[in-house]
Enzyme design. Structure first.
Site, PDB file in Angstrom:
ATOM      1  N   SER A 150     -26.787  -2.431  17.417  1.00 31.30           N
ATOM      2  CA  SER A 150     -27.214  -3.416  18.388  1.00 31.30           C
ATOM      3  C   SER A 150     -28.283  -4.267  17.657  1.00 31.30           C
ATOM      4  CB  SER A 150     -27.764  -2.844  19.757  1.00 31.30           C
ATOM      5  OG  SER A 150     -27.871  -3.890  20.751  1.00 31.30           O
ATOM      6  N   ASP A 303     -26.669 -11.045  19.173  1.00 27.14           N
ATOM      7  CA  ASP A 303     -27.331  -9.913  18.396  1.00 27.14           C
ATOM      8  C   ASP A 303     -26.132  -9.466  17.478  1.00 27.14           C
ATOM      9  OD1 ASP A 303     -25.437  -8.718  20.080  1.00 27.14           O
ATOM     10  OD2 ASP A 303     -26.830  -7.245  20.762  1.00 27.14           O
ATOM     11  N   ASP A 305     -24.149  -6.988  16.923  1.00 26.51           N
ATOM     12  CA  ASP A 305     -22.915  -6.428  17.418  1.00 26.51           C
ATOM     13  C   ASP A 305     -22.252  -7.313  18.537  1.00 26.51           C
ATOM     14  OD1 ASP A 305     -24.742  -5.599  19.363  1.00 26.51           O
ATOM     15  OD2 ASP A 305     -23.121  -4.045  19.793  1.00 26.51           O
ATOM     16  N   ASP A 307     -22.529  -8.180  21.499  1.00 30.89           N
ATOM     17  CA  ASP A 307     -22.539  -7.948  22.911  1.00 30.89           C
ATOM     18  C   ASP A 307     -23.665  -8.582  23.787  1.00 30.89           C
ATOM     19  OD1 ASP A 307     -24.576  -6.329  22.305  1.00 30.89           O
ATOM     20  OD2 ASP A 307     -23.801  -4.504  23.084  1.00 30.89           O
TER      21      ASP A 307
END
Length: 576
Positions: A150, A303, A305, A307
């Protein structure tokens, strides 16, 4: 060397004697001779496969992210899948973001699954986490794995495990998977003999399927058409959202989107930021500079990734202001509910979901529209669990968490920065057609439902000692909770781990109906709320602060905000 715990030395020696590669052995020997402190941190425990999977520093050893700890985790997950679905074809979807070693770790995961007779659907190119969640459901997979840490620093990587509903695993599967992973005590128990016949790519044409559903969430196409030239800036911060967010904005009809070129290419070293976290204003410096240059109405960033998303907007002085996740979540919730009400679609059969550390403003807004809002533990898997529970019975409108995570609709079962960014751009366009800015919208919300202001302190410790300090701190809150904070009486203490609500003055204790988690919450006499929650993946504790007051009129916005900021600072000083 004599100062190192013999048990830790024995664990390190077992790797030296085992079937690991020469480079790993050389690194372990160097730690033994040159860096005993790092050796202890690398081997003092096994990297815990928690309820969300793995996350940790990359390196050698049992307490680090490497091909061996990933192989062992995957073997445990594979064993559990084979137990749960005997005699069935089992498919697993896998992708990764931009982080260092992500292809290595994702391919290792795929190889161990295929070695165990499990078919792997592997994204040919990196894609955001929400697309992995959607792929699990779309392709009828039993599980999924996303290799990402993340928004953690570049030294970290992680492994998120998903179940067949497209959500990260919850009870009973989470604890059952952990038990299976714990049975794998050596990398010699891992089946490394991959079967390429069970490996299949997910091709780029899958993007169009996902984007069609994202576009279907749009509620104001006419407003976008009117504002299609509205300047928007976007940065993926070197992450996996660089293709999909611009594609979603284009699908919605926005024609004036500017990408931060210096941050457009995937790069796990994150060379232009200190931390790749859109919650940190520093990570948005380049995006804001471009926003000033093109006179943007909105600056968006994700961010690594993809999400979580952040939004920056011009305020009444024309200065760019970073909105926090509570504000953007409240704005999206208010917009969605207004549009659903306009369309006559609110009939008492809809719901929203909020996490317990997220602003209670979203609960208040939902109540104002007569819509149920469930409160769940931190972690989007808990939001997804409510969606699954009510699937086919009630309709999920939206929901989120304070850390820049939001989900609109239910075809994804995790937070989705791609669709949230597109919807946020749409609401900016919609209110612009009404002559309102983002700050005007916030003032409207606060005037109607109360001015809520939130803040966060995150305290990170290091290694084994740090983890023990944080545990002692939480134990102190439980055994000797404060009766006052910053001169304000504490009315209720909620201990989520022990399922209790204690009324301080009377001493009355009620049972809390919620899953257990290591969280303490303090409700103060003036309506303030403070939550304390240790991280499950690193020695860190987060304190969430929320205060509120009436907003008599939009002209009082900054005055009331200043009063709330002063109150927040007092509470934060109490904890620091």
């Amino acid at each position: 060397m004599s100062l190192i715990d013999p048990a830790i030395l024995n664990k390190a020696q077992s790797w030296l004697d085992g079937n690991v590669d020469a480079q790993t052995k050389a690194s372990i020997k160097k730690l033994i001779s040159d860096n005993p402190t790092e050796l202890v941190d690398s081997f003092y425990q096994d990297l815990e496969f928690g309820t969300g999977g793995l996350r940790g520093l990359m390196g050698v050893g049992t307490n680090r992210m490497n091909v061996y700890t990933i192989g062992m985790a995957t073997q445990g997950l594979a064993n559990y899948l084979l137990k749960c679905f005997p005699g069935q074809e089992i498919k697993v979807a896998i992708t990764h973001d931009c982080r260092i070693n992500n292809t290595l770790f994702a391919k290792t995961t795929a190889d161990v699954f295929t070695a165990n007779g499990i078919k792997v659907l592997y994204f040919k190119e990196m894609r955001p986490t929400p697309m992995l969640s959607f792929a699990v459901r779309h392709f009828g997979c039993k599980s999924g794995v996303m290799i990402t840490a993340s928004h953690n620093p570049k030294e970290y990587n992680g492994y998120k495990a998903y179940w067949e509903d497209g959500a990260q695993v919850v009870a009973p599967h989470d604890t059952n998977i952990i038990k299976e992973v714990q049975k794998i005590t050596s990398f010699d128990q891992v089946n490394w003999n991959k079967n390429d016949a069970l490996f299949q790519y997910i091709e780029e044409d899958f993007d169009a399927i996902y984007l069609k559903l994202v576009k279907g969430l749009s509620l104001s196409p006419e407003a976008i058409q009117a504002q299609k030239s509205m300047p928007i800036v976007f940065s993926p911060i070197h992450g996996a959202s660089g293709k999909m967010v611009p594609a979603a904005l284009k699908a919605y009809g926005f024609e004036n989107v500017h990408i931060v070129k210096e941050q457009a290419e995937p790069d796990g070293n994150f060379p232009t930021v200190i931390y790749p976290n859109p919650e940190e204003a520093e990570a948005l410096t380049m995006a804001i500079e471009l926003g000033k240059k093109v006179k943007a109405e909105l600056v968006l960033a994700c961010d690594p990734d993809g999400d979580r998303y952040a939004a920056v907007v011009p305020n009444e002085k024309g200065e760019f202001e970073l909105l926090n996740g509570n504000q953007t979540g409240a704005m999206i919730s208010y917009y969605l509910l207004n549009k659903w009400k306009e369309a006559g679609k609110l009939d008492g059969n809809q719901f929203m979901v909020n996490t317990i550390v997220t602003t209670e403003l979203i609960n208040t807004i939902a109540a104002g529209f007569g819509v149920k809002c469930f409160n769940v533990l931190t972690g989007f898997k808990n939001i997804a669990a409510i969606i699954l529970q009510l699937e086919g019975k009630e309709t999920f409108i939206g929901g989120g968490e304070e850390s820049y995570g939001y989900l609109v609709g239910d075809f994804v079962r995790d937070k989705d920065a791609v669709s949230a960014a597109a919807i946020f751009a749409e609401l900016i366009a919609y209110y612009k057609t009404k002559g309102m800015s983002a700050m005007d919208l916030l003032a409207e919300i606060y005037s109607e439902f109360g001015f809520y202001k939130e803040s966060l302190i995150s305290v990170t410790k290091k290694g084994k000692d740090g983890a023990e300090q944080i545990q002692a701190l939480m134990n102190g809150f439980r055994t000797n909770p404060p009766s006052q904070m910053n001169g304000i009486d504490v009315e209720r203490v909620v201990d989520v781990k022990n399922s209790t609500i204690t009324h301080v003055k009377s001493g009355k204790v009620e049972k809390l109906e919620m899953d257990k988690s290591n969280v303490m919450q303090f409700y103060l006499a003036d309506g303030s709320k403070i939550s304390a929650r240790p991280s499950g993946t690193e020695p860190k504790i987060k304190y969430y602060f929320s205060v509120n007051a009436p907003l008599p009129s939009a002209s009082d916005y900054r005055k009331v905000e200043a009063q709330l900021v002063e109150k927040l600072e007092g509470l934060k000083n109490y904890f620091s």
